[in-house]
Write a protein that holds these residues in place. Structure first.
Motif, PDB file in Angstrom:
ATOM      1  N   ARG A  34       9.875  10.831  14.437  1.00  0.00           N
ATOM      2  CA  ARG A  34       9.670  11.564  13.184  1.00  0.00           C
ATOM      3  C   ARG A  34       9.343  10.598  12.041  1.00  0.00           C
ATOM      4  NH1 ARG A  34       8.556  16.282  11.110  1.00  0.00           N
ATOM      5  NH2 ARG A  34       9.823  16.947   9.367  1.00  0.00           N
ATOM      6  N   LEU A  35       8.301  10.937  11.284  1.00  0.00           N
ATOM      7  CA  LEU A  35       7.924  10.192  10.094  1.00  0.00           C
ATOM      8  C   LEU A  35       8.554  10.884   8.891  1.00  0.00           C
ATOM      9  CD1 LEU A  35       6.262   8.091   8.525  1.00  0.00           C
ATOM     10  CD2 LEU A  35       4.331   9.663   8.639  1.00  0.00           C
ATOM     11  N   HIS A  36       9.452  10.187   8.190  1.00  0.00           N
ATOM     12  CA  HIS A  36      10.197  10.780   7.079  1.00  0.00           C
ATOM     13  C   HIS A  36       9.577  10.507   5.720  1.00  0.00           C
ATOM     14  CE1 HIS A  36      13.565  12.041   9.558  1.00  0.00           C
ATOM     15  NE2 HIS A  36      13.414  10.906  10.209  1.00  0.00           N
ATOM     16  N   ASP A  37       8.965   9.354   5.558  1.00  0.00           N
ATOM     17  CA  ASP A  37       8.401   8.998   4.262  1.00  0.00           C
ATOM     18  C   ASP A  37       7.319   7.952   4.475  1.00  0.00           C
ATOM     19  OD1 ASP A  37       8.071   9.017   1.498  1.00  0.00           O
ATOM     20  OD2 ASP A  37       9.756   7.676   1.108  1.00  0.00           O
ATOM     21  N   PHE A  38       6.439   7.839   3.502  1.00  0.00           N
ATOM     22  CA  PHE A  38       5.369   6.859   3.555  1.00  0.00           C
ATOM     23  C   PHE A  38       4.887   6.616   2.138  1.00  0.00           C
ATOM     24  CE2 PHE A  38       3.508  11.041   3.870  1.00  0.00           C
ATOM     25  CZ  PHE A  38       2.435  10.993   2.996  1.00  0.00           C
ATOM     26  N   GLY A  39       4.180   5.545   1.970  1.00  0.00           N
ATOM     27  CA  GLY A  39       3.619   5.266   0.656  1.00  0.00           C
ATOM     28  C   GLY A  39       3.043   3.878   0.599  1.00  0.00           C
ATOM     29  N   ILE A  40       2.718   3.483  -0.629  1.00  0.00           N
ATOM     30  CA  ILE A  40       2.187   2.157  -0.881  1.00  0.00           C
ATOM     31  C   ILE A  40       3.169   1.480  -1.831  1.00  0.00           C
ATOM     32  CG2 ILE A  40       0.239   0.811  -1.739  1.00  0.00           C
ATOM     33  CD1 ILE A  40      -0.557   2.539   0.639  1.00  0.00           C
ATOM     34  N   ALA A  41       3.789   0.414  -1.382  1.00  0.00           N
ATOM     35  CA  ALA A  41       4.753  -0.327  -2.194  1.00  0.00           C
ATOM     36  C   ALA A  41       4.012  -1.255  -3.150  1.00  0.00           C
ATOM     37  CB  ALA A  41       5.688  -1.121  -1.286  1.00  0.00           C
ATOM     38  N   SER A  42       4.752  -1.891  -4.018  1.00  0.00           N
ATOM     39  CA  SER A  42       4.138  -2.841  -4.947  1.00  0.00           C
ATOM     40  C   SER A  42       3.371  -3.892  -4.158  1.00  0.00           C
ATOM     41  CB  SER A  42       5.207  -3.486  -5.821  1.00  0.00           C
ATOM     42  OG  SER A  42       6.115  -4.205  -5.030  1.00  0.00           O
ATOM     43  N   GLY A  43       2.279  -4.311  -4.714  1.00  0.00           N
ATOM     44  CA  GLY A  43       1.453  -5.282  -4.005  1.00  0.00           C
ATOM     45  C   GLY A  43       0.548  -4.626  -2.983  1.00  0.00           C
ATOM     46  N   ASP A  44       0.369  -3.308  -3.089  1.00  0.00           N
ATOM     47  CA  ASP A  44      -0.508  -2.556  -2.179  1.00  0.00           C
ATOM     48  C   ASP A  44      -0.099  -2.655  -0.720  1.00  0.00           C
ATOM     49  OD1 ASP A  44      -2.106  -1.650  -4.271  1.00  0.00           O
ATOM     50  OD2 ASP A  44      -3.418  -3.402  -4.172  1.00  0.00           O
ATOM     51  N   GLN A  45       1.205  -2.735  -0.458  1.00  0.00           N
ATOM     52  CA  GLN A  45       1.713  -2.809   0.907  1.00  0.00           C
ATOM     53  C   GLN A  45       2.036  -1.404   1.411  1.00  0.00           C
ATOM     54  OE1 GLN A  45       2.348  -5.612   2.996  1.00  0.00           O
ATOM     55  NE2 GLN A  45       0.985  -6.543   1.511  1.00  0.00           N
ATOM     56  N   PRO A  46       1.333  -0.923   2.449  1.00  0.00           N
ATOM     57  CA  PRO A  46       1.664   0.391   3.007  1.00  0.00           C
ATOM     58  C   PRO A  46       2.990   0.328   3.755  1.00  0.00           C
ATOM     59  CG  PRO A  46      -0.041  -0.663   4.317  1.00  0.00           C
ATOM     60  CD  PRO A  46       0.212  -1.559   3.139  1.00  0.00           C
ATOM     61  N   TYR A  47       3.726   1.437   3.732  1.00  0.00           N
ATOM     62  CA  TYR A  47       4.978   1.494   4.488  1.00  0.00           C
ATOM     63  C   TYR A  47       5.160   2.878   5.101  1.00  0.00           C
ATOM     64  CZ  TYR A  47       7.112   4.080   0.625  1.00  0.00           C
ATOM     65  OH  TYR A  47       7.399   5.035  -0.319  1.00  0.00           O
ATOM     66  N   LEU A  48       5.894   2.907   6.203  1.00  0.00           N
ATOM     67  CA  LEU A  48       6.275   4.137   6.899  1.00  0.00           C
ATOM     68  C   LEU A  48       7.780   4.098   7.122  1.00  0.00           C
ATOM     69  CD1 LEU A  48       3.581   4.080   9.740  1.00  0.00           C
ATOM     70  CD2 LEU A  48       3.500   5.443   7.647  1.00  0.00           C
ATOM     71  N   VAL A  49       8.443   5.228   6.940  1.00  0.00           N
ATOM     72  CA  VAL A  49       9.868   5.341   7.245  1.00  0.00           C
ATOM     73  C   VAL A  49       9.978   6.273   8.447  1.00  0.00           C
ATOM     74  CG1 VAL A  49      12.142   6.033   6.417  1.00  0.00           C
ATOM     75  CG2 VAL A  49      10.492   5.017   4.817  1.00  0.00           C
ATOM     76  N   LEU A  50      10.376   5.705   9.587  1.00  0.00           N
ATOM     77  CA  LEU A  50      10.425   6.428  10.852  1.00  0.00           C
ATOM     78  C   LEU A  50      11.859   6.517  11.361  1.00  0.00           C
ATOM     79  CD1 LEU A  50       7.537   4.427  12.548  1.00  0.00           C
ATOM     80  CD2 LEU A  50       7.337   6.710  11.569  1.00  0.00           C
ATOM     81  N   ASP A  51      12.087   7.468  12.278  1.00  0.00           N
ATOM     82  CA  ASP A  51      13.364   7.503  12.976  1.00  0.00           C
ATOM     83  C   ASP A  51      13.557   6.186  13.718  1.00  0.00           C
ATOM     84  OD1 ASP A  51      14.180  10.082  12.344  1.00  0.00           O
ATOM     85  OD2 ASP A  51      13.273  10.983  14.111  1.00  0.00           O
ATOM     86  N   PHE A  52      14.811   5.764  13.828  1.00  0.00           N
ATOM     87  CA  PHE A  52      15.133   4.605  14.653  1.00  0.00           C
ATOM     88  C   PHE A  52      15.388   5.100  16.065  1.00  0.00           C
ATOM     89  CE2 PHE A  52      18.208   1.653  16.543  1.00  0.00           C
ATOM     90  CZ  PHE A  52      17.456   0.498  16.471  1.00  0.00           C
TER      91      PHE A  52
END
Length: 88
Positions: A34-52
């Protein structure tokens, strides 16, 4: 996050990242992470928050158990296909 380290997104890639992550976040199936959250952090770094997932990879199973019997291959394959069918 390691695969994204140092990755900078241009406008087209950023739009695609957001579109794909939004679509993936809508998927809900026991055979999918499951993908819970995503976005672009400072410095244009993409991130995904997934289930462990505390499971074992297929690679680790193969190293430990050796080649699978046909029945086990079919059972694993059916789980993969079942998850993929939700995405398509």
């Amino acid at each position: 996050l390691a695969p994204f380290k140092g990755l900078r997104l241009n406008d087209v890639a950023s739009q695609r990242f957001h579109r794909d992550a939004k679509n993936i976040s809508r998927l809900d199936h026991s055979n999918l992470v499951r993908l819970h959250d995503f976005g672009i952090a400072s410095g244009d770094q993409p991130y995904l928050v997934l289930d462990f997932n505390r499971g074992v990879s297929l690679e680790e199973l193969l190293k430990k158990d050796g080649p699978f019997e046909v029945e086990r291959c079919i059972a694993i394959f059916l789980q993969i296909v079942d998850g993929l069918s939700v995405a398509h």
